[in-house]
Design a protein around this motif. Structure first.
Motif, short mmCIF file in Angstrom:
data_model
loop_
_atom_site.label_atom_id
_atom_site.label_comp_id
_atom_site.label_asym_id
_atom_site.label_seq_id
_atom_site.Cartn_x
_atom_site.Cartn_y
_atom_site.Cartn_z
N LEU A 89 0.86 -1.17 0.00
CA LEU A 89 0.00 0.00 0.00
C LEU A 89 0.91 1.23 0.00
CD1 LEU A 89 -3.04 0.95 0.49
CD2 LEU A 89 -2.41 1.11 2.90
N LEU A 90 0.61 2.22 -0.83
CA LEU A 90 1.43 3.42 -0.88
C LEU A 90 0.90 4.45 0.12
CD1 LEU A 90 1.89 3.83 -4.74
CD2 LEU A 90 3.21 2.44 -3.13
N HIS A 91 1.80 4.98 0.91
CA HIS A 91 1.43 5.94 1.96
C HIS A 91 2.14 7.27 1.69
CE1 HIS A 91 1.47 7.08 6.53
NE2 HIS A 91 0.54 7.73 5.85
N PHE A 92 1.38 8.21 1.11
CA PHE A 92 1.94 9.54 0.80
C PHE A 92 1.68 10.45 2.00
CE2 PHE A 92 1.06 7.57 -3.30
CZ PHE A 92 2.28 7.76 -3.94
N SER A 93 2.53 10.31 2.98
CA SER A 93 2.28 10.88 4.29
C SER A 93 2.05 12.39 4.28
CB SER A 93 3.44 10.53 5.23
OG SER A 93 3.22 11.06 6.51
N PHE A 94 3.09 13.19 4.18
CA PHE A 94 2.92 14.64 4.25
C PHE A 94 3.79 15.31 3.20
CE2 PHE A 94 1.80 13.06 8.41
CZ PHE A 94 0.57 13.69 8.62
#
Length: 256
Positions: free
Chosen positions: A171-176
């Motif tokens: 899963l891709l997590h484009f945090s901040f």
């Protein structure tokens, strides 16, 4: 006549607040779900406008934010299907993960819940260390175990999932996309964690505040190899330490 088994159905759930930058891509990544539900905390940006104009089939609800656990449990209450797929607005289901999800839930025997491994992005760049190399969260689970532990306001977890499985695609997590955005999250989470500690009657101790803050930086930067991520690793390690420091600052205020 042989009965044809129906494919298991998925409810994709998102809890959101002011996610106009993320919401379109997030919803597009879960359009394979049989229903999509968004629970909004009264956004003041264009989040709801984007959903309403581009995704008319999405079911939208609003609820005042108290904490993440209550919001997630409220969102679950609207779901109609056997499987729950929870997604944060800054996460994306890849085509490979989508295929794995659909294949997994069709198996004759399944787990009640599944971890998703995540690839973490900070300010547009992938982070490979700093603890993210082992990052995973339960994002797919059966509705029968769909209840988050109400003793935690943040870093919430399901109450009863037994022995979860783990899917192999990420899963891709484009945090901040900015330091300021991450700093605001640290402050918000720290206040919620301080409230949890206060209700558990954990006393404020200056020594614990300092030692936990120092250890969190040391753990992320050295033990979890944050230094290999360069400046990003240092920033994330500092924010991890700041989270502990602010939690105890807010706990001190609770006792004041």
């Amino acid at each position: 006549m042989k009965r044809v088994m129906e494919n298991p159905k998925i409810s994709a759930l998102l809890i959101v607040y002011n996610e106009e930058k993320n919401i379109e891509d997030a919803i597009k990544s879960v359009e394979f779900a049989d229903e999509i539900i968004v629970l909004d905390s009264f956004s003041t940006d264009k989040t709801l406008e984007i959903i309403g104009s581009k995704f008319p089939a999405v079911k939208m609800f609003q609820n005042k934010f108290e904490d993440f656990t209550q919001q997630r449990n409220k969102c679950i209450s609207y779901a109609q299907n056997e499987w729950i797929l929870f997604l944060d607005a800054d996460e994306r289901v890849t085509p490979q993960l989508k295929t794995e999800i659909l294949n997994e839930i069709k198996k004759p025997v399944t787990k009640k819940a599944y971890f998703f491994k995540r690839k973490f992005f900070f300010m547009g760049e992938q982070v490979n260390f700093s603890g993210t190399q082992n990052d995973k969260n339960i994002r797919l689970f059966k509705k029968e175990v769909a209840h988050y532990d109400e003793s935690k306001r943040v870093h919430e977890g399901l109450s009863n999932v037994g022995n979860p499985g783990t899917l192999q695609n990420y899963l891709l997590h484009f945090s901040f996309d900015s330091y300021d955005a991450y700093y605001k999250k640290v402050i918000h989470y720290s206040k919620l964690k301080a409230r949890d500690l206060y209700e558990k009657q954990i006393p404020y101790q200056l020594l614990k505040q300092l030692s936990k803050s120092f250890f969190n930086f040391f753990k992320m930067y050295f033990l979890k190899l944050g230094f290999l991520d360069g400046r990003k690793g240092f920033t994330l390690s500092y924010l991890s330490a700041l989270s502990s420091f602010k939690t105890y600052e807010f706990l001190k205020e609770e006792y004041a």
